[in-house]
Motif scaffolding. Structure first.
Motif, short mmCIF file in Angstrom:
data_model
loop_
_atom_site.label_atom_id
_atom_site.label_comp_id
_atom_site.label_asym_id
_atom_site.label_seq_id
_atom_site.Cartn_x
_atom_site.Cartn_y
_atom_site.Cartn_z
N GLN A 1 21.53 -9.65 35.17
CA GLN A 1 20.10 -9.52 34.87
C GLN A 1 19.70 -8.06 34.74
N ASP B 1 18.21 -13.53 27.12
CA ASP B 1 17.23 -12.62 26.55
C ASP B 1 17.97 -11.45 25.90
N ARG C 1 15.65 -10.36 33.86
CA ARG C 1 15.97 -11.35 32.81
C ARG C 1 17.47 -11.36 32.54
#
Length: 297
Positions: free
Chosen positions: A58, A67, A62
């Motif tokens: 992450q 993403d 995110r």
């Protein structure tokens, strides 16, 4: 950046297993492990050249796997699968401008001129040292938050090495971090804030070097017999055992521990400088059969 429970198997062999750590802003972290321990595989996972079998990475809270915008925060050039070789520096500039929306073209051109490169030069025609220098220039100009540098000093002469290190340190800044894998532990020790030791497919130790220097000691000892006191065996990592001369690292050293050892009236008790190389050997070097036998006495 948060790496959580990362696992990867390649050709039915586990390379990384349940690996976790965090990389904070403005940190320079060394990734240390023996050959084949999975350092490059970890970089390829973070750069999403590989997909993990389990776990997540992450950035800004995110996942980089769901993403794709978070990939802008990560810079990595895979030396073994380097697509740059066939292209000129001009074409490479174009690629990275498209890959990184905040790429600093003006700084790139300034540094290319400063180090007397020509934009028409083909990457593959540059010396190994100049290729490394171009990689560092690209890393800096990408404005990525996290720089993954795999053996950035490998094969460099002293002059180019100083150029690479100086350039990197000048432009890292407060909000950028670097994760550096290198076998050159002496160079690495002068640069990093933390050292991650990779062993048995995971992060085996996470050393904050300033804290380590405050609490750890490297001691050379000689006792009256070859029998090692239990307190030494339990509280230390033995580096060497030659005759009656014992060299050991105590990661949690204290006055109480010192007094407990001196209770055995050692003939020699001397503190030695503690280096990153010592930590590497103490944690990752297999113990010789003779040492294992004698320590068990």
């Amino acid at each position: 950046m948060i790496i959580n429970d990362l696992s990867k198997t390649i050709n039915q062999k586990p390379v990384l297993k349940n690996l976790s750590f965090q990389l904070a802003p403005s940190e320079i972290v060394g990734l240390i492990g023996r050959n084949g321990s999975g350092k490059t595989t970890l970089f390829r996972l973070i750069a999403e050249h590989y997909l993990p079998d389990a776990g997540d990475i992450q950035v800004n809270g995110r996942s980089i796997f769901t993403d794709k915008h978070q990939k802008q925060a990560i810079f990595f050039i895979d030396e073994k699968e380097n697509f740059l070789r066939a292209y000129s520096l001009q074409r490479i500039l174009g690629f990275y401008q498209k890959a990184y929306i905040d790429f600093d073209e003006n700084l790139f051109l300034q540094l290319i001129q400063q180090y007397q490169f020509r934009l028409s030069s083909l990457y593959r025609q540059l010396s190994k040292g100049n290729q490394r220098l171009v990689q560092i220039i690209l890393a800096i100009c990408s404005n990525a938050t996290y720089l993954l540098l795999d053996e950035p000093f490998d094969g460099l002469d002293v002059i180019v090495k100083k150029e690479v290190i100086g350039l990197m340190m000048e432009h890292l800044g407060e909000h950028r971090s670097a994760l550096i894998a290198s076998h050159n532990l002496n160079e690495l020790e002068n640069l990093i804030d933390r050292a991650l030791l990779l062993k048995d497919h995971t992060i085996f130790k996470d050393y904050h070097l300033e804290e380590m220097r405050q609490h750890a000691r490297k001691i050379q000892m000689v006792f009256k017999t070859k029998k090692v006191p239990l307190v030494v065996k339990e509280q230390s990592k033995l580096l060497s055992f030659q005759g009656r001369v014992i060299t050991a690292i105590f990661e949690s050293y204290s006055e109480e521990l010192e007094q407990a050892i001196k209770h055995f009236e050692p003939l020699l008790y001397e503190e030695l400088p503690l280096s990153l190389e010592d930590l590497f050997e103490a944690n990752l070097k297999p113990k010789p059969h003779r040492l294992q036998k004698e320590v068990s006495l």
